[in-house]
Design a protein around this motif. Structure first.
Motif, PDB file in Angstrom:
ATOM      1  N   THR A 133       0.801  -1.223   0.000  1.00 50.70           N
ATOM      2  CA  THR A 133       0.000   0.000   0.000  1.00 50.70           C
ATOM      3  C   THR A 133       0.837   1.277   0.000  1.00 50.70           C
ATOM      4  O   THR A 133       0.434   2.271  -0.600  1.00 50.70           O
ATOM      5  N   ALA A 134       1.999   1.277   0.637  1.00 50.43           N
ATOM      6  CA  ALA A 134       2.798   2.506   0.706  1.00 50.43           C
ATOM      7  C   ALA A 134       3.250   2.960  -0.678  1.00 50.43           C
ATOM      8  O   ALA A 134       3.160   4.150  -1.006  1.00 50.43           O
ATOM      9  N   GLU A 135       3.732   2.038  -1.509  1.00 51.41           N
ATOM     10  CA  GLU A 135       4.148   2.455  -2.853  1.00 51.41           C
ATOM     11  C   GLU A 135       2.949   2.752  -3.748  1.00 51.41           C
ATOM     12  O   GLU A 135       2.978   3.666  -4.572  1.00 51.41           O
ATOM     13  N   ASP A 173       1.568   6.576   5.167  1.00 55.42           N
ATOM     14  CA  ASP A 173       1.693   5.351   4.381  1.00 55.42           C
ATOM     15  C   ASP A 173       2.199   5.696   2.982  1.00 55.42           C
ATOM     16  O   ASP A 173       1.459   5.675   2.000  1.00 55.42           O
ATOM     17  N   MET A 174       3.477   6.046   2.890  1.00 60.74           N
ATOM     18  CA  MET A 174       4.130   6.431   1.640  1.00 60.74           C
ATOM     19  C   MET A 174       5.496   5.764   1.575  1.00 60.74           C
ATOM     20  O   MET A 174       6.147   5.576   2.599  1.00 60.74           O
ATOM     21  N   ASN A 175       5.928   5.422   0.352  1.00 55.92           N
ATOM     22  CA  ASN A 175       7.259   4.861   0.160  1.00 55.92           C
ATOM     23  C   ASN A 175       7.773   5.304  -1.208  1.00 55.92           C
ATOM     24  O   ASN A 175       7.617   4.599  -2.203  1.00 55.92           O
ATOM     25  N   ASN A 206      -4.113   9.450   5.146  1.00 55.07           N
ATOM     26  CA  ASN A 206      -3.186   8.384   5.514  1.00 55.07           C
ATOM     27  C   ASN A 206      -1.780   8.746   5.025  1.00 55.07           C
ATOM     28  O   ASN A 206      -1.104   7.950   4.391  1.00 55.07           O
ATOM     29  N   TYR A 207      -1.347   9.951   5.325  1.00 56.02           N
ATOM     30  CA  TYR A 207      -0.120  10.501   4.763  1.00 56.02           C
ATOM     31  C   TYR A 207       1.153   9.760   5.176  1.00 56.02           C
ATOM     32  O   TYR A 207       2.170   9.857   4.485  1.00 56.02           O
ATOM     33  N   HIS A 228       0.107   4.013  -2.709  1.00 57.94           N
ATOM     34  CA  HIS A 228      -0.366   5.321  -2.260  1.00 57.94           C
ATOM     35  C   HIS A 228       0.527   6.439  -2.816  1.00 57.94           C
ATOM     36  O   HIS A 228       0.045   7.484  -3.274  1.00 57.94           O
ATOM     37  N   THR A 229       1.832   6.209  -2.816  1.00 54.88           N
ATOM     38  CA  THR A 229       2.774   7.193  -3.344  1.00 54.88           C
ATOM     39  C   THR A 229       2.546   7.407  -4.839  1.00 54.88           C
ATOM     40  O   THR A 229       2.496   8.550  -5.319  1.00 54.88           O
TER      41      THR A 229
END
Length: 143
Positions: free
Chosen positions: A48-50, A129-131, A126-127, A52-53
């Motif tokens: 999800t982090a990538e 959760d980023m990669n 959900n800021y 979301h990014t």
């Protein structure tokens, strides 16, 4: 009745840009593109982090694009399947017609440095959760 997307043979899909569907709204065609980044049921799903990014970067890139910004309706991930994204554009388009746009967008993903647009508590629900490094890596992998 089985919806159209459940009739697609997901075993045969590969990373590519597909026209998922075309809809007519008040006489205007909306083209939905399936932007597959992984082979379903074959490669590991994106985390999800990538995802979301890439959503934040993609939305920013597309809505600011000099040529396509007025045609962009929506850009988002598949959700639970996690092999890629949907892009809705106003107009009757083909995958080959948007290939230059996709190449430009993936170059943007793989080379983006700095703060991810909208990645703050004020701008996103959900800021954290980023990669970005992984989003850069995935864009390099398939472009």
């Amino acid at each position: 009745n089985k919806i159209t997307s459940f009739t697609i043979d997901h075993i045969r899909l590969i990373p590519e840009i597909y026209v998922s569907r075309k809809d007519s709204v008040n006489g205007h065609i909306i083209t939905t593109f399936d932007i597959r980044m992984t082979s379903p049921n074959d490669e590991p799903v994106m985390i999800t982090a990538e995802i979301h990014t890439i959503e934040h970067l993609g939305a920013t890139f597309l809505r600011n694009h000099e040529v396509y910004k007025d045609q962009v309706i929506y850009f988002w991930s598949y959700g639970d399947a996690e092999p890629g994204f949907y892009l809705l554009l106003a107009d009757d388009l083909t995958s080959s017609e948007i290939l230059p746009l996709m190449k430009e967008m993936f170059f943007f993903y793989r080379s983006f440095k700095g703060e991810v647009p909208g990645a703050s508590a004020k701008d996103c629900g959900n800021y954290l959760d980023m990669n970005l490094p992984m989003a850069n890596f995935l864009a390099r992998k398939i472009s």
